[in-house]
Design an enzyme around this catalytic site. Structure first.
Site, PDB file in Angstrom:
ATOM      1  N   TYR A 124       0.813  -1.212   0.000  1.00 34.20           N
ATOM      2  CA  TYR A 124       0.000   0.000   0.000  1.00 34.20           C
ATOM      3  C   TYR A 124       0.851   1.268   0.000  1.00 34.20           C
ATOM      4  O   TYR A 124       0.315   2.369   0.094  1.00 34.20           O
ATOM      5  CB  TYR A 124      -0.941   0.014   1.210  1.00 34.20           C
ATOM      6  CG  TYR A 124      -2.092  -0.958   1.108  1.00 34.20           C
ATOM      7  CD1 TYR A 124      -1.947  -2.174   0.443  1.00 34.20           C
ATOM      8  CD2 TYR A 124      -3.319  -0.683   1.666  1.00 34.20           C
ATOM      9  CE1 TYR A 124      -2.989  -3.080   0.359  1.00 34.20           C
ATOM     10  CE2 TYR A 124      -4.374  -1.579   1.580  1.00 34.20           C
ATOM     11  CZ  TYR A 124      -4.195  -2.776   0.925  1.00 34.20           C
ATOM     12  OH  TYR A 124      -5.233  -3.664   0.836  1.00 34.20           O
ATOM     13  N   LYS A 171       3.736 -14.265   5.292  1.00 38.19           N
ATOM     14  CA  LYS A 171       3.936 -15.263   4.236  1.00 38.19           C
ATOM     15  C   LYS A 171       5.457 -15.382   4.027  1.00 38.19           C
ATOM     16  O   LYS A 171       5.980 -15.273   2.911  1.00 38.19           O
ATOM     17  CB  LYS A 171       3.207 -14.797   2.962  1.00 38.19           C
ATOM     18  CG  LYS A 171       3.129 -15.816   1.842  1.00 38.19           C
ATOM     19  CD  LYS A 171       2.066 -16.868   2.042  1.00 38.19           C
ATOM     20  CE  LYS A 171       2.158 -17.924   0.937  1.00 38.19           C
ATOM     21  NZ  LYS A 171       1.306 -19.093   1.191  1.00 38.19           N
TER      22      LYS A 171
END
Ligand code: NAD
Length: 341
Positions: A124, A171
């Site tokens: 973002y 992740k």
């Protein structure tokens, strides 16, 4: 003492929700001076920018804002006002509690999760470009400073609110450097809270599956920006949907309280949207302002109106309008009749 608060009603369903939330907050008897400023589509049309300087100036001055949702065009047009606000004001922590409510039909009755989302970086950060005509790149930024800062926020929140465990979500098996750094930062910070708050980590895909199957195993979750955005909607779905999911964006110098949901344009002006998420965001704001007693009165009034079920909005299974629901909660808080604008 009265609190001067910037009020940004926002786009779509935002203005209707803001009227209901202001009525409820005013009904607490806490003194508010609402400084109403406009941002979003109408401002873009009128002034050429969806986020006029006066909005940022007002929040910087008052240090606290209550904000409705603002529309962001998909794939083109201006950059998200929401993302810009969070970055411009360094609102680094996005807090999104998801707690079951009696009276709402959901899969589980006892969900009590707190999502802590890093709010300033990751994908973002807005750094993307075309690589020739047929490929695009978005750059994922993760820094040790921002990761340790959000981890400290999550652990401090856990300590202050008597929560038992923080789970870092990542992740790092695939993005070994970026998510690896996030996880390493969380582990470093966790060492300072050993014996006080438990720590563990989960890979984000497994986390989603586990939240759907066994949400009671989790407590406070800390996530990078993108996963936090997605997992907090999942958590909202576990407790009754976007209409009931509040949020807060917190920085060192300012805090902006807003629902998780967007501007739901198809419901704009229909007096059908649920103001619960904005009202509960207002309760988070009351806590931030040190008005704990008023926050508890708002939460318990709202919960009792929902549990009774006579005056609830369509998404909660009822047929009351936005204003009628807001009025019912405000009257329960005040113990007397209240008008909603
Ligand atoms: P949305 O949250 O606006 O709506 C999705 C669906 O959720 C709605 O169609 C409705 O069924 C339900 N819903 C949402 N809020 C509700 C409420 N208060 N009461 C009852 N039902 C409600 O998501 P979207 O349609 O993906 O986004 C619409 C616009 O909002 C987009 O421009 C998006 O960028 C923007 N948005 C803004 C914010 C923000 O201001 N922080 C957050 C998310 C999305």
């Amino acid at each position: 003492m009265s609190h001067r608060v910037t009020l940004i009603p926002g786009d779509g369903i935002g203005p209707e929700l803001a009227d209901a939330a202001v009525a409820v907050l005013d009904a607490t008897g806490v003194g508010f001076e609402w400084e109403r400023v406009e941002a979003g589509e109408a401002q873009l049309a009128a002034t050429g920018t969806p986020l006029p300087d006066e909005v940022l100036e007002s929040i910087r001055r008052n240090r606290v804002a209550l904000k409705g949702p603002i529309t962001t065009p998909v794939g083109e047009g201006f950059r998200s006002v929401n993302v810009t606000l969070r970055q411009a004001l360094s609102l680094y922590a996005n807090l999104r509690p998801a707690r079951s409510m009696a009276g709402l039909e959901t899969r589980y009755q006892d969900v009590d999760l707190v999502i802590v989302r890093e709010n300033t970086e990751d994908l973002y950060a807005g750094i993307e470009h075309m690589v020739g005509p047929d490929a695009a790149e978005s750059i994922k930024i993760i820094t040790r400073a921002a990761s340790e800062r959000i981890a400290r926020f999550a652990f401090d929140y856990a300590v202050a609110n008597g929560r038992r465990k923080v789970t870092a979500v990542h992740k790092a098996n695939i993005m070994k450097l970026s998510d690896g750094l996030f996880l390493e930062s969380c582990r470093t910070v966790a060492e300072n809270y050993a014996g006080q708050v438990e720590f563990e980590d989960r890979i984000v895909d497994n986390m989603c599956m586990q939240l759907v199957q066994k949400p009671d195993l989790y407590d406070v979750l800390v996530l990078p920006n993108l996963y936090g955005d997605i997992v907090s909607d999942l958590a909202a779905g576990l407790v009754g949907g976007l209409g009931v999911a509040p949020g807060a964006n917190i920085g060192l110098d300012a805090a902006v309280f807003e629902p998780v949901h967007g501007s739901a344009p198809k419901y704009a002006g229909t007096d059908t949207a649920n103001p619960t998420a904005l009202i509960l965001s207002g309760a988070l704001m009351l806590r931030h302002l040190g008005e704990t007693d008023a926050a508890e009165r708002v939460e318990s009034a709202l919960r009792s109106i929902v549990a009774e079920g006579a005056t609830i909005t369509a998404d909660m299974g009822g047929s009351a309008g936005t204003a009628a629901f807001g009025r019912a909660v405000a009257e329960r808080v005040a113990g007397a009749p209240v008008a909603v604008a």
